[in-house]
Write a protein that holds these residues in place. Structure first.
Motif, short mmCIF file in Angstrom:
data_model
loop_
_atom_site.label_atom_id
_atom_site.label_comp_id
_atom_site.label_asym_id
_atom_site.label_seq_id
_atom_site.Cartn_x
_atom_site.Cartn_y
_atom_site.Cartn_z
N GLN A 19 3.67 37.91 12.54
CA GLN A 19 4.42 38.96 11.89
C GLN A 19 3.52 40.14 11.55
N ALA A 20 4.11 41.33 11.50
CA ALA A 20 3.35 42.51 11.09
C ALA A 20 2.70 42.26 9.74
N GLY A 21 1.44 42.67 9.63
CA GLY A 21 0.67 42.44 8.42
C GLY A 21 -0.12 41.15 8.44
N GLY A 22 0.12 40.31 9.43
CA GLY A 22 -0.57 39.04 9.55
C GLY A 22 -1.91 39.16 10.24
N SER A 23 -2.51 38.00 10.52
CA SER A 23 -3.85 37.95 11.08
C SER A 23 -3.96 36.95 12.22
N LEU A 56 -13.08 38.04 17.64
CA LEU A 56 -12.43 39.24 17.13
C LEU A 56 -11.43 38.82 16.06
N GLN A 57 -11.70 39.22 14.83
CA GLN A 57 -10.79 38.96 13.73
C GLN A 57 -9.83 40.13 13.62
N LEU A 58 -8.55 39.86 13.75
CA LEU A 58 -7.52 40.89 13.68
C LEU A 58 -6.74 40.72 12.39
N ASP A 59 -6.85 41.70 11.50
CA ASP A 59 -6.14 41.68 10.23
C ASP A 59 -5.18 42.86 10.16
N THR A 60 -4.23 42.74 9.25
CA THR A 60 -3.24 43.80 9.04
C THR A 60 -2.64 44.25 10.37
N LEU A 61 -2.20 43.28 11.14
CA LEU A 61 -1.69 43.57 12.48
C LEU A 61 -0.41 44.40 12.44
N ARG A 62 -0.27 45.25 13.43
CA ARG A 62 0.88 46.12 13.59
C ARG A 62 1.55 45.85 14.93
N PRO A 63 2.84 46.14 15.07
CA PRO A 63 3.50 45.93 16.37
C PRO A 63 2.79 46.64 17.52
#
Length: 122
Positions: free
Chosen positions: A13-17, A81-88
């Motif tokens: 979900q958006a905002g996830g990691s 690669l750590q992906l935080d605060t993911l966006r669409p």
């Protein structure tokens, strides 16, 4: 000579990691600068992040600064690669590669892995 395999992608979900991994075998991973790139259908593959062999210097695309973190563990021959605060708009296939910085300040990837899919829903 270096073989690369990405993993860790998925649906979030958006905002996830998510945390992506890139396992390397063969070659000389510990002395090679590495990076992450991503690509969506109909678009050019774009640079995301890079890291020097020692991990002392990192570079990020403006679109991911403050949200993504690149790191490496040379003892494990693994790039992360750590992906935080993911966006669409982060939705793409993510690739790791042996990475070089050009004189123009751009990044070039070689010895690509097969990629891992990241999908971010609203």
């Amino acid at each position: 000579q270096v073989q690369l395999v990405e993993s860790g992608g998925g649906l979030v979900q958006a905002g996830g990691s998510l945390r992506l991994s890139c396992a390397a075998s063969g070659g000389t991973f510990s002395t090679t600068s590495m990076g992450w790139f991503r690509q969506t259908p109909g678009k050019e593959r774009e640079f995301v992040a890079a890291i020097t062999w020692s991990g002392s210097i990192t570079d990020y695309a403006d679109s991911v600064k403050g949200r993504f973190t690149i790191s490496r563990d040379n003892a494990k021959n693994t790039l992360y690669l750590q992906l935080d605060t993911l966006r669409p708009e982060d939705t793409a296939i993510y690739y790791c590669a042996v990475t070089y910085r050009t004189l123009q300040g751009t990044f070039r990837g070689e010895s690509w892995g097969p990629g891992t899919q990241v999908t971010v829903s609203s």
